[in-house]
Design a protein around this motif. Structure first.
Motif, PDB file in Angstrom:
ATOM      1  N   GLY C  28       0.803  -1.230   0.035  1.00 40.75           N
ATOM      2  CA  GLY C  28      -0.097   0.016   0.031  1.00 40.75           C
ATOM      3  C   GLY C  28       0.804   1.154   0.106  1.00 40.75           C
ATOM      4  N   ARG C  31       2.322   2.018  -3.116  1.00 38.80           N
ATOM      5  CA  ARG C  31       1.141   1.909  -4.231  1.00 38.80           C
ATOM      6  C   ARG C  31       1.025   1.139  -5.310  1.00 38.80           C
ATOM      7  N   LEU C  32       1.325  -0.243  -4.865  1.00 40.87           N
ATOM      8  CA  LEU C  32       1.406  -1.441  -5.925  1.00 40.87           C
ATOM      9  C   LEU C  32       0.265  -1.848  -6.116  1.00 40.87           C
ATOM     10  N   GLU C  33      -0.443  -1.730  -7.275  1.00 33.28           N
ATOM     11  CA  GLU C  33      -1.762  -2.082  -7.577  1.00 33.28           C
ATOM     12  C   GLU C  33      -1.923  -3.565  -7.673  1.00 33.28           C
TER      13      GLU C  33
END
Lengths: 666, 280, 145
Positions: C28, C31-33
């Motif tokens: 998170g 910001r790793l999707e």
């Protein structure tokens, strides 16, 4: 009647950008038992917390869910806020809709749907939270330090200076450990005894330190803050109250040829002896196996001559008990047994080096005694065989260490440094001598360490050969050392007068039995196991037991001292309060249900589960049951999973709570 | 005592004197040797240098034959042979798949249960006391340098025989028979092994060092338990003398020769008269 | 379910608080999707997980269950993950015999530093489950009993 308050946080834009926070609040507000469901920009801020606190009072909340960031961030914050309004902190839960949702999903619709699920799970859980009180454990503010080397001494002094009582137990007749026997220490070349003995004296004189030398820990009962330790004080045959340390007895003693343990066999001592002049306490002990009176009932000269009448041949071992709150283990190290005799099948001797066969092949601690000004040769470097000054000395690194074939696999850490030191000490005394070092790598990672090694090479002319030694033999009184220089690509043969083997540091003898008494783990080499190698290197998995120094792993004096102070700090943390409080999210046994199979007790990594008996008023046994000691339980839940009858549950993560979370996702 | 006997190529070939010595000696000691019928080469260095499977298969065939022929103990006087047989035994015992594979290759069942012994171990089994009982002469004129070479004690994990760095089993035996073995520094240093033909210089160099050190430490003879070592130290001694311009004059006996002397056997019977370097 | 009526798997992940949960936090923070299908349930340790929790998840409609904890040797409670691992070896056989589709259960080690691994594992599992389709078979059995 459950009244849950749900507070969904915008977290500025962090959550609100990808999650429709208002929609979440609205959806959750429709769930049964949810009294209020609001959204706010920053829940963790003062106004945010104020909203929560206000709602706790005005809505009479019985449980709270904060939907925001990771509980690792702010669970404690929100629990504290709830507690300040009189709500039990353990009925507060968090739903992670930031790290696990808004920050990793960019489709707002899907992310919002997921956020609603996550909050719904937390509401289902919190409906089943129990109000919990922190566990209070009384603490006896007395520390036990096992081992009187530099680490034990440092820990004892720190704790004693903080105003707490310390019981220091040392197995040898005097404290000081290995450091007392060293000549000079790297990288400063400080005289080892000069810097250590003042500390030793401090320990001996400290009003808060109770010193038991020539003693060992026999048994340990109890738990964190409440240990009962039995100590065996071995028979000294000398009355410590009467003896003045005048020395008439050991001067008179006719039993002379006993190998001195302090000199690692390089010198001799009497049967009645003080291990070294600066010993603390400076009172002798009698070695019962060497004493002519105790073995053959003859002599007794010391008793006759003692002006204080302090000799007592009828002395017996004495067992005493001490009440202890915290234990610091600082049992130090010994060197790898290079000779053929080994203590277990996995380690073999190094017969190729001729240790034990040739008198002039010795180990590094023996060399320290030869170099030491107060050693058996009064600091003159002499060959053990003929007393002559060696003109060529070979130092061999990594004897026993970094050896997967027949030794230990680890690096002994200090040998590269002390080898360099030894070459310098040698050169400073034998100006026309030549030192050779056979090494594999040079490990000199501390402050001023690499410069120290370079100094040995560049200023004091030590010759370093990168390679191992294959064999040492003796021809015409010289030791023929056959090795190799891999950088030059040639075999190297050195005719040496003296060979010093840098044997691997290993844990002291008997440490495994001691560890078992303390419930402390140890690795395959016998080094005591810390709780976490990175973040908790001083604590062990036995609550209230700490480790420091070489017993935890090979290390030098600065590291041992630092760890000792750290251990003292941990002890002082424990002692700084009236009671110890622990998080109450621990396991609890339903004693009616429990079938007493004790699978849980066996599985528990912390030995926190006892076998208890339930008796009726007349003392008859009603049943046996497992019982969790809340002082020791760390809350992992392994017992819950292993219990065949589900008689044990974990507060904060109960069966009901977890099932409720899963069921809420239907 | 009835044991199996695996001479190997050397004892039936150029080291026939070793076989004579072993047979004569053991006969007096009451050890019946039953030679493995139809034995083949153990593979020696050649096999394990080229192909791991071959290195197991060749000794496996011999082990299978020994088992079929009802042998429990197997004497292999050549340390190369005994080492290959022992290693094959261990590999087969530890790996069921390999055992099956070997059985297919050698076309015989092989269990890996035969106990392989070297010459020193046979004497240990007979027992020093028994040998002393039967001895008629003391060996006090002999001051041997006991030479173990590479293979009697290594690899230590496989052979588990004596101490691989400071062995003493030969000394113990010979001392018991009245000899005075000397302490010296080349007990386990290589003699050059199988490079007698292919790399003669190395053999001459290494063997020269061995002979020199033995003499320096007061030995009046060398004792070996390996036919390869014997060739390098005895047969090549003249070449060594010539190369290094010395005269070693060092008689090289097999262990069974000395035990044979103690039992009253003569040089002819033991094959000692076929050695290159004779006693003066 | 999404608009184009494509099957969206329901994935339940039981993770340990000290390693995988923090690994997910790290994903998170970085910001790793990854897909939205997973629902994480926080436990103190994988040692807490027993057979019933896995079966319950399927009962409640999970199409895939993930259990993830600390690497061997790193367990915050020393040996909880070893117990989980050993239990898992037994369960495998039992679940397999019961007829549970073993491709729908995953057991991984993800440390607090492995945010990227968490992203990868979730993405792969979601993809795999999409290919396997919804786990109707199990729910049918439940309805019958």
């Amino acid at each position: 009647m459950a009244r849950i308050g749900v507070f969904t946080c915008w977290c500025g834009e962090n959550i609100a950008r990808n999650v429709d926070v208002e929609k979440v609040a609205e959806a959750i507000g429709k769930l049964p038992h949810v009294r209020c469901s609001v959204a706010y920009k920053y829940m963790c801020s003062d106004p945010g917390q104020a909203i929560m606190r206000e709602k706790i009072v005005s809505e009479g909340l019985t449980g709270v869910v904060v939907a925001s960031c990771s509980p690792h961030m702010h669970l404690k914050t929100f629990r504290k806020a709830a507690e300040s309004e009189g709500l039990n902190p353990y009925v507060v839960e968090m739903a992670n809709i930031r790290e696990h949702c808004s920050w990793v999903h960019h489709n707002k619709e899907d992310a919002t749907r997921k956020a609603i699920d996550l909050v719904r799970m937390s509401v289902a859980k919190v409906l089943r939270n129990h109000a919990l009180d922190p566990i209070r454990v009384p603490v006896t503010k007395r520390a036990l330090v096992i081992g009187g080397g530099v680490a034990g001494i440092q820990a004892a002094l720190d704790i004693a200076d903080a105003g707490h009582e310390v019981v220091l137990v040392e197995r040898d007749p005097s404290i000081g450990g290995k450091m007392a026997g060293l000549s000079e220490t790297f990288p400063t070349l400080d005289c080892s005894q000069c810097i250590l003995t003042p500390r030793m004296v401090d320990v001996g004189q400290h009003p808060n330190i109770k010193l038991h030398t020539y003693s060992e820990v026999e048994a340990v009962d109890g738990y964190l803050g409440n240990f009962k330790v039995t100590i065996r004080k071995k028979a000294r045959y000398v009355d410590m109250d009467k003896c003045t340390g005048c020395g008439i007895c050991w001067n008179a003693c006719p039993s002379k040829k006993n190998l001195s343990e302090f000199d690692f066999g390089m010198g001799t001592r009497k049967a009645i002896y003080v291990p070294f002049p600066q010993a603390v306490p400076a009172r002798p002990v009698i070695d019962a196996n060497a004493c002519i009176k105790l073995t053959k009932d003859k002599c007794g000269l010391c008793e006759k001559k003692c002006p204080a009448g302090a000799i007592n041949f009828d002395d017996q071992d004495e067992l005493i008990t001490e009440e202890i709150g915290a234990v610091v283990v600082a049992t130090g190290y010994k060197l790898y047994d290079i000779g053929k005799e080994q203590q277990n099948d996995k380690l073999a001797g190094y017969g190729e080096y001729g240790y034990g066969k040739y008198k002039d092949v010795i180990d590094s601690l023996q060399f320290e005694r030869i170099v030491s000004a107060s050693g058996p040769t009064v600091g003159e470097i002499q060959r053990p065989s003929d007393g002559k000054e060696p003109k060529s000395v070979v130092f061999i690194s990594c004897v026993g260490s970094r050896d997967n074939a027949k030794g230990v696999s680890y690096c002994s850490k200090i040998c590269c440094m002390y080898n360099a030191k030894h070459t310098m000490l040698y050169k400073h005394k034998v100006h026309d001598g030549q030192a050779h070092v056979f090494y594999m790598d040079i490990r000199a990672g501390g402050k001023n360490y690499d410069e120290f090694v370079r100094r040995a090479i560049e200023q004091d002319g030590a010759q370093y050969h990168r390679g191992r030694v294959s064999k040492i033999t003796e021809e015409n009184g010289k030791l023929i050392v056959r090795g190799v220089d891999t950088l030059a690509g040639v075999p190297v043969t050195v005719e040496a007068d003296l060979v010093v083997l840098a044997a691997a540091m290993r844990p002291a003898d008997g440490v495994e039995q001691l560890a078992q008494k303390l419930n402390v783990g140890y690795d395959e080499f016998g080094f005591l196991s810390e709780s976490h190698p990175k973040l908790r290197p001083i604590e062990t998995n036995a609550a209230g037991v700490f480790v420091c120094g070489a017993c935890q792993g090979p290390k030098d004096i600065p590291e041992s001292v630092a760890q000792a102070s750290a251990a003292a700090g941990k002890v002082m943390m424990m002692f700084s309060r009236k009671e110890l409080t622990r998080e109450p999210e621990v396991a609890c046994v339903n004693e009616q249900n429990c079938a007493a199979c004790f699978a849980c007790a066996r599985a528990c990594p912390f030995n926190a589960i006892e076998q208890a008996e339930i008796r009726d008023r007349n003392g008859n046994l009603v049943k046996r049951t497992a019982r969790v000691n809340p002082g020791l339980c760390m809350g992992c839940g392994t017992c819950v999973a292993i219990c065949p009858s589900k008689s044990v549950d974990l507060e904060g993560f109960t069966e009901q709570q977890i099932y409720a979370q899963v069921e809420s996702l239907v | 005592m009835d044991i199996g006997y695996y001479p190997g190529c050397a004892l039936h070939g150029s080291s026939n004197d070793y076989e004579m010595s072993v047979r004569a000696c053991l006969e007096v000691l009451g050890v019946q040797l039953r030679e493995v019928d139809d034995w083949i080469c153990c593979g020696a260095t050649a096999a394990h240098s080229l192909n791991q499977k071959l290195a197991v298969a060749l000794p496996a065939r011999n082990l299978a034959l020994a088992e079929c022929q009802g042998m429990q103990d197997l004497l292999a006087p050549c340390p190369m042979c005994s080492m290959e047989l022992i290693k094959a035994n261990q590999a087969i015992s530890a790996d069921a798949k390999l055992k099956k594979e070997m059985a297919e290759i050698v076309e015989l069942k092989v269990e890996g249960k035969v106990s392989v012994l070297n010459l020193i171990q046979i004497f240990q089994q007979v027992g020093l006391d028994r040998i002393k009982e039967l001895a008629v002469k003391s060996l006090d004129e002999f001051k041997p340098a006991c030479y173990y070479g590479c293979l009697l004690t290594r690899p230590p994990e496989a052979l588990q025989f004596d101490d691989c760095e400071q062995p003493s089993s030969m000394e113990t035996l010979l001392e018991g028979l009245g000899a005075a073995p000397i302490d010296w520094n080349y007990k386990t240093e290589c003699c050059g092994a199988g490079m007698t033909m292919s790399n003669e210089d190395t053999v001459l160099d290494l063997s020269h060092k061995i002979l020199t050190n033995a003499a320096d430490h007061g030995a009046n003879c060398l004792v070996v338990a390996c036919p390869m070592c014997h060739v390098n130290l005895d047969m090549k001694q003249a070449d060594i003398d010539r190369r290094y311009n010395v005269q070693h004059d060092m008689v090289v006996y097999y262990l069974s020769d000395l035990v044979g002397f103690a039992l009253g056997l003569d040089e002819q019977r033991l094959g000692v008269n076929r050695h290159f370097v004779a006693k003066h | 379910m999404s608009d184009n009526n494509e099957f969206e798997p329901k994935i339940i992940a039981y993770v340990c608080n000290w390693c995988t949960y923090l690994g997910a936090d790290l994903a998170g923070t970085n910001r790793l999707e990854y897909p939205t299908n997973v629902r994480i349930i926080r436990l103190p340790c994988t040692g807490r997980i027993d057979f019933n929790l896995i079966v319950k998840a399927f009962e409640m409609g999970a199409d895939t269950v993930l259990v993830s904890g600390c690497h061997p040797g790193d367990c915050h409670y020393t040996s909880g993950n070893y117990h989980a691992r050993r239990r898992w070896m037994l369960f495998r056989g039992l679940l397999d015999t019961m007829g549970i589709d073993m491709e729908r259960i995953h057991f991984t080690w993800i440390s607090a530093a492995e945010g990227a691994k968490f992203q990868k594992v979730i993405t792969e599992i979601t993809e795999k489950t999409k290919q396997l389709g919804p786990y109707e078979a199990y729910r049918k059995v439940c309805k019958v009993s």
